[in-house]
Design a protein around this motif. Structure first.
Motif, PDB file in Angstrom:
ATOM      1  N   GLY A   1       0.818  -1.198   0.000  1.00 38.85           N
ATOM      2  CA  GLY A   1       0.000   0.000   0.000  1.00 38.85           C
ATOM      3  C   GLY A   1       0.851   1.247   0.000  1.00 38.85           C
ATOM      4  O   GLY A   1       2.089   1.168  -0.062  1.00 38.85           O
ATOM      5  N   SER A   2       0.201   2.377   0.070  1.00 39.77           N
ATOM      6  CA  SER A   2       0.895   3.658   0.066  1.00 39.77           C
ATOM      7  C   SER A   2       0.032   4.700   0.758  1.00 39.77           C
ATOM      8  O   SER A   2      -1.189   4.538   0.877  1.00 39.77           O
ATOM      9  N   ALA A   3       0.682   5.768   1.214  1.00 41.98           N
ATOM     10  CA  ALA A   3      -0.029   6.910   1.792  1.00 41.98           C
ATOM     11  C   ALA A   3       0.755   8.169   1.457  1.00 41.98           C
ATOM     12  O   ALA A   3       1.982   8.143   1.345  1.00 41.98           O
TER      13      ALA A   3
ATOM     14  N   LEU B   1      -5.141  14.253   0.738  1.00 42.00           N
ATOM     15  CA  LEU B   1      -4.671  13.045   1.395  1.00 42.00           C
ATOM     16  C   LEU B   1      -4.939  11.868   0.470  1.00 42.00           C
ATOM     17  O   LEU B   1      -5.969  11.828  -0.214  1.00 42.00           O
ATOM     18  N   ARG B   2      -4.025  10.905   0.473  1.00 45.74           N
ATOM     19  CA  ARG B   2      -4.188   9.691  -0.326  1.00 45.74           C
ATOM     20  C   ARG B   2      -3.767   8.494   0.519  1.00 45.74           C
ATOM     21  O   ARG B   2      -2.826   8.584   1.299  1.00 45.74           O
ATOM     22  N   ALA B   3      -4.456   7.392   0.333  1.00 46.42           N
ATOM     23  CA  ALA B   3      -4.063   6.157   1.018  1.00 46.42           C
ATOM     24  C   ALA B   3      -4.603   4.962   0.235  1.00 46.42           C
ATOM     25  O   ALA B   3      -5.687   5.013  -0.342  1.00 46.42           O
TER      26      ALA B   3
ATOM     27  N   TYR C   1      -5.963   6.370  -3.756  1.00 46.78           N
ATOM     28  CA  TYR C   1      -4.594   6.807  -4.007  1.00 46.78           C
ATOM     29  C   TYR C   1      -4.266   6.933  -5.495  1.00 46.78           C
ATOM     30  O   TYR C   1      -3.650   7.903  -5.931  1.00 46.78           O
ATOM     31  N   SER C   2      -4.645   5.942  -6.295  1.00 51.99           N
ATOM     32  CA  SER C   2      -4.199   5.872  -7.687  1.00 51.99           C
ATOM     33  C   SER C   2      -4.893   6.911  -8.567  1.00 51.99           C
ATOM     34  O   SER C   2      -6.076   7.201  -8.390  1.00 51.99           O
ATOM     35  N   GLY C   3      -4.133   7.432  -9.537  1.00 53.05           N
ATOM     36  CA  GLY C   3      -4.713   8.350 -10.507  1.00 53.05           C
ATOM     37  C   GLY C   3      -5.357   9.554  -9.855  1.00 53.05           C
ATOM     38  O   GLY C   3      -4.741  10.289  -9.087  1.00 53.05           O
ATOM     39  N   LYS C   4      -6.644   9.749 -10.139  1.00 49.91           N
ATOM     40  CA  LYS C   4      -7.373  10.894  -9.595  1.00 49.91           C
ATOM     41  C   LYS C   4      -8.052  10.577  -8.268  1.00 49.91           C
ATOM     42  O   LYS C   4      -8.748  11.421  -7.706  1.00 49.91           O
ATOM     43  N   LYS C   5      -7.850   9.369  -7.776  1.00 53.88           N
ATOM     44  CA  LYS C   5      -8.459   8.989  -6.505  1.00 53.88           C
ATOM     45  C   LYS C   5      -7.725   9.693  -5.357  1.00 53.88           C
ATOM     46  O   LYS C   5      -6.509   9.612  -5.249  1.00 53.88           O
ATOM     47  N   LYS C   6      -8.483  10.354  -4.502  1.00 55.53           N
ATOM     48  CA  LYS C   6      -7.869  11.112  -3.395  1.00 55.53           C
ATOM     49  C   LYS C   6      -8.969  11.713  -2.532  1.00 55.53           C
ATOM     50  O   LYS C   6     -10.157  11.638  -2.838  1.00 55.53           O
ATOM     51  N   VAL C   7      -8.546  12.344  -1.446  1.00 51.23           N
ATOM     52  CA  VAL C   7      -9.408  13.188  -0.617  1.00 51.23           C
ATOM     53  C   VAL C   7      -8.826  14.592  -0.666  1.00 51.23           C
ATOM     54  O   VAL C   7      -7.617  14.779  -0.496  1.00 51.23           O
ATOM     55  N   SER C   8      -9.677  15.577  -0.903  1.00 50.80           N
ATOM     56  CA  SER C   8      -9.214  16.968  -0.918  1.00 50.80           C
ATOM     57  C   SER C   8     -10.261  17.851  -0.243  1.00 50.80           C
ATOM     58  O   SER C   8     -11.425  17.471  -0.108  1.00 50.80           O
TER      59      SER C   8
END
Length: 342
Positions: A65-67, A76-78, A210-217
């Motif tokens: 995984g990644s963060a 934020l991404r995870a 996390y990947s591509g455009k997936k995120k929290v903003s």
């Protein structure tokens, strides 16, 4: 010509500054808010960030995984992946602080609403055939001084099916209220946690924000003072005295409303200190407000008898020069069993 132009620029800047001062302001400045009812502070700068992953283990190696966090872009991404018989949890966190200042009328206590605004997120949870996976997004608000805390869950997503579940939201808000006191420093944190696997799943699990455009903003934090108490009445104790009251306003409601202690005095058990000669009631877990005399250096209160349990010290400060402390809403209201006065 040049001199005239310079004069015009200077005059224009001065007028703009005066106009800005006279216009209704939403906040004094980012990072602080006065205890005036209706006062608003907007914070878009986040100074604290962090990310983490599972601790390595010989019994749990089949995960990944990644963060990541970006304080400037407020994102934020995870992502977490777990093969059968393993589990993983990756997290990302952003935080900011603001201080609470005494109101312009002397107000020292109030209630604030913290709003995370402009929240957007996109991600997937893929957990086929009874695999375990989820993502949690929450905002935590805590007082550094009083340890008061409020928490708001903004997303609690899970998946369990043949195809990934998609979670998306655009420009949403989330709010939570907390009691604040002049002199408090309030920490606001936003945390994203992606977890995959339970150690018993039969198929791989994957949570991806996390990947591509997936995120929290998000866009920022808004702090609004909903209501305040009027200034506490100041009845000055003698220089070497500390006055303790059974009400959050430090009022002499009746003769037994006040306990007077002196500099150098220690009370190891307030269950042994009667409120009056004719009453069986004691001062244990009764104190709700205190006033500190000018010659007293520090008052330390303890949750338990014999100076045990959690403690907090009170003094006269720049923002509280009279040393009047209401304990209402800060975690110490009627929760004191021993005292040391220095």
């Amino acid at each position: 010509m040049i001199s005239s132009l310079k004069k015009c620029i200077i005059v224009s800047l001065m007028l703009a500054g005066i106009l800005t001062f006279l216009l209704p302001a939403r906040a004094l400045c980012a990072g602080s808010v006065p205890l005036n009812k209706g006062a608003i502070a907007i914070m878009t700068r986040f100074d604290e960030s962090g990310k983490g992953s599972p601790e390595p283990s010989f019994l749990n190696l089949q995960y990944g995984g990644s963060a990541d966090t970006n304080a400037a872009r407020k994102t934020l991404r995870a992502m977490a992946k777990a093969s059968p018989d393993s589990k993983a949890s990756y997290w990302a966190k952003l935080g900011t602080r603001f201080s609470v200042q005494k109101g312009s009328g002397g107000e020292t206590y109030g209630r604030a609403r913290i709003t995370l605004y402009g929240l957007s997120y996109s991600g997937t949870v893929n957990t086929p055939k009874a695999s375990a996976g989820k993502v949690t997004l929450k905002m935590t608000i805590s007082s550094i001084q009083s340890k008061a805390m409020a928490e708001l869950t903004l997303l609690n997503a899970s998946g369990n099916g043949t195809s990934p579940k998609i979670y998306e939201k655009e420009k949403a808000d989330g709010s939570a209220d907390i009691h604040v006191t002049a002199g408090d420093t309030i920490l606001v944190e936003l945390e994203l946690v992606a977890s995959a696997g339970s150690g018993f799943q039969k198929s791989p699990a994957e949570v991806d924000f996390y990947s591509g455009k997936k995120k929290v903003s998000f866009e920022g934090i808004r702090v609004e003072i909903l209501d305040t108490d009027p200034p506490l009445p100041i009845a000055t104790p003698l220089p070497g005295q500390v006055l303790f009251y059974d009400n959050p306003r430090c009022l002499n409601v009746k003769p037994e409303s006040c306990l007077i202690l002196n500099k150098g005095e220690q009370v190891d058990d307030l269950t042994q200190r009667s409120r009056s000669q004719d009453s069986a009631e004691t001062w244990n877990d009764r104190i709700a407000c205190l006033k500190i005399g000018s010659d007293v250096n520090r008052v330390t209160v303890y949750q338990n008898a014999n100076f045990k349990g959690r403690s907090r010290s009170f003094t006269r400060t720049v923002s509280n020069p009279h040393g009047v402390w209401s304990l209402h809403g800060n975690g110490w209201d009627r929760d004191i069993s021993s005292i040391v006065i220095e």
